[in-house]
Write an enzyme that holds these catalytic residues in place. Structure first.
Site, mmCIF file in Angstrom:
data_model
loop_
_atom_site.group_PDB
_atom_site.id
_atom_site.type_symbol
_atom_site.label_atom_id
_atom_site.label_comp_id
_atom_site.label_asym_id
_atom_site.label_seq_id
_atom_site.Cartn_x
_atom_site.Cartn_y
_atom_site.Cartn_z
ATOM 1 N N LYS A 1 -11.666 -2.163 -6.225
ATOM 2 C CA LYS A 1 -11.820 -0.656 -6.103
ATOM 3 C C LYS A 1 -10.608 0.196 -6.771
ATOM 4 C CE LYS A 1 -15.401 1.713 -4.723
ATOM 5 N NZ LYS A 1 -16.561 1.427 -4.477
ATOM 6 N N LYS B 1 -7.992 -9.396 -9.463
ATOM 7 C CA LYS B 1 -9.107 -9.570 -8.741
ATOM 8 C C LYS B 1 -9.969 -8.227 -8.988
ATOM 9 C CE LYS B 1 -8.510 -7.700 -4.382
ATOM 10 N NZ LYS B 1 -9.020 -7.781 -2.870
ATOM 11 N N LYS C 1 0.832 -1.326 0.101
ATOM 12 C CA LYS C 1 0.140 -0.113 0.086
ATOM 13 C C LYS C 1 1.158 1.260 0.151
ATOM 14 C CE LYS C 1 -4.441 -1.617 1.513
ATOM 15 N NZ LYS C 1 -5.644 -1.560 2.125
#
Ligand code: ADP
Ligand code: NA
Length: 330
Positions: free
Chosen positions: A200, A197, A114
């Site tokens: 968002k 996958k 992240k």
């Protein structure tokens, strides 16, 4: 508590949940209301680790709660609440951070993923300590099990390590939660890029089905989903990831086994499958969107449910924190 206790959280990110969130996570929560003493939490503390807009966050938190109620979480049968309404999360988070090693926290791969865009140097300390707060979320409720996807396995290991460490240092206090690995079938792929996958954070939203977007737009996205070479409708996630993903979604929403669908579509084309799947998805989202809107149209009632949810959560969290504070000498 007589039934096993479960804690699960979801971020209020983005406002609308997507089909992957629903089929991979939230749908299982509905079933667990019956079998478990279930606590479900919209984790707004976790949503401020990478910069945010206050007005949007407030709105999205409410839209998230409305969606959870709309899919069938029933405040009479489970506890639905917003993390920041229960101050013990942040309080226990601090205590747990004081028994976590810096090196141990540094090994969390999700921070590396992240933070890779902006770099670790410019990422917040909150993003770095996120898994420690997540451990506190779980331990606060003495959860016996936590439904987790493969991506969260490392964080649950940390949770167990911290619980064990605290118990050893200060005396038995926490239940060690077991991972409840959700069935593999639940992994939904991007409709435009079936090697990834559905997420968002994908670079385009063409392959993302958001539950709150207009039905016509959803139907269009399904009809333009990337399929594979050949024209046979077979379930082969390796060689035909696109078609297999459509079958997975179809089966999950209709309750019809994949084998039965494959048989029903023998001799038909991808276009037929997509057209029917679009209908199935639209049939699911239409009443879902109506119910979500009903909750949003009655803000006083939503507030009331959230107050009740936080009170129920606090009957447990206050006791756990009091024990912890006592054990550590506060
Ligand atoms: P996103 O990847 O869109 O940011 P999150 O990481 O916030 O989604 O995931 C929230 C929950 O939804 C998690 O429990 C996660 O495992 C589940 N989830 C997210 N995407 C998918 C997917 N494509 N298929 C199945 N489950 C998913
Ligand atoms: Na996640």
């Amino acid at each position: 508590h007589s039934k096993p206790r479960v804690l699960s959280g979801i971020q209020p990110t983005g406002g609308s949940y997507h089909l992957g969130n629903y089929l991979g996570a939230v749908r299982n929560w509905v079933g667990m209301q019956e079998t478990h003493d279930a606590f479900y939490c919209v984790v707004d503390l976790h949503a401020i680790t990478a910069g945010h807009d206050p007005k949007l966050l407030r709105e999205r938190t409410r839209v998230s709660v409305a969606q959870l109620l709309a899919v069938g979480l029933d405040p009479a049968r489970c506890t639905v609440f917003v993390q920041s309404h229960v101050p013990e999360h942040a309080q226990l988070g601090w205590v747990m951070s004081c028994i976590t090693g810096f090196g141990e926290a540094s090994r969390m791969t999700q921070f590396k993923d992240k933070s890779s865009k902006q770099g670790a140097e410019r990422s917040s300390v909150g993003l770095f300590t996120y898994p420690i707060l997540q451990a506190a979320d779980i331990l606060l409720y003495q959860a016996d099990s936590v439904p987790v996807g493969e991506d969260q396995r490392q964080h649950l290991e940390l949770t167990r390590d911290l619980a064990q460490r605290f118990n050893t240092l200060f005396g038995k206090t926490f239940t060690l939660p077991q991972p409840h690995i959700v069935k593999e079938t639940a992994k939904i792929l991007d409709l435009q890029d079936p090697s990834a996958k559905m997420s968002k954070s994908a670079s385009t939203t063409n392959g993302l089905i958001e539950l709150l977007e207009p039905a016509a737009k959803i139907a269009k996205k399904i009809k333009s989903a990337v399929t594979d070479t050949g024209r046979d409708i077979v379930f082969d996630p390796e060689a035909k990831a696109g078609v297999s993903n459509l079958l997975t979604i179809y089966s999950a929403l209709s309750g019809r086994p994949i084998a039965e669908l494959v048989e029903a579509y023998a001799g038909k084309g991808y276009g037929d499958l997509k057209k029917d799947l679009a209908e199935v998805v639209v049939e699911f989202v239409t009443p879902f969107q109506q119910r979500t809107q009903e909750y949003l149209d009655d803000p006083a009632q939503l507030d009331k449910l959230l107050v009740i949810g936080a009170e129920k959560a606090r009957t447990v969290s206050v006791r756990t924190l009091a024990t912890v504070y006592d054990k550590i000498g506060f």
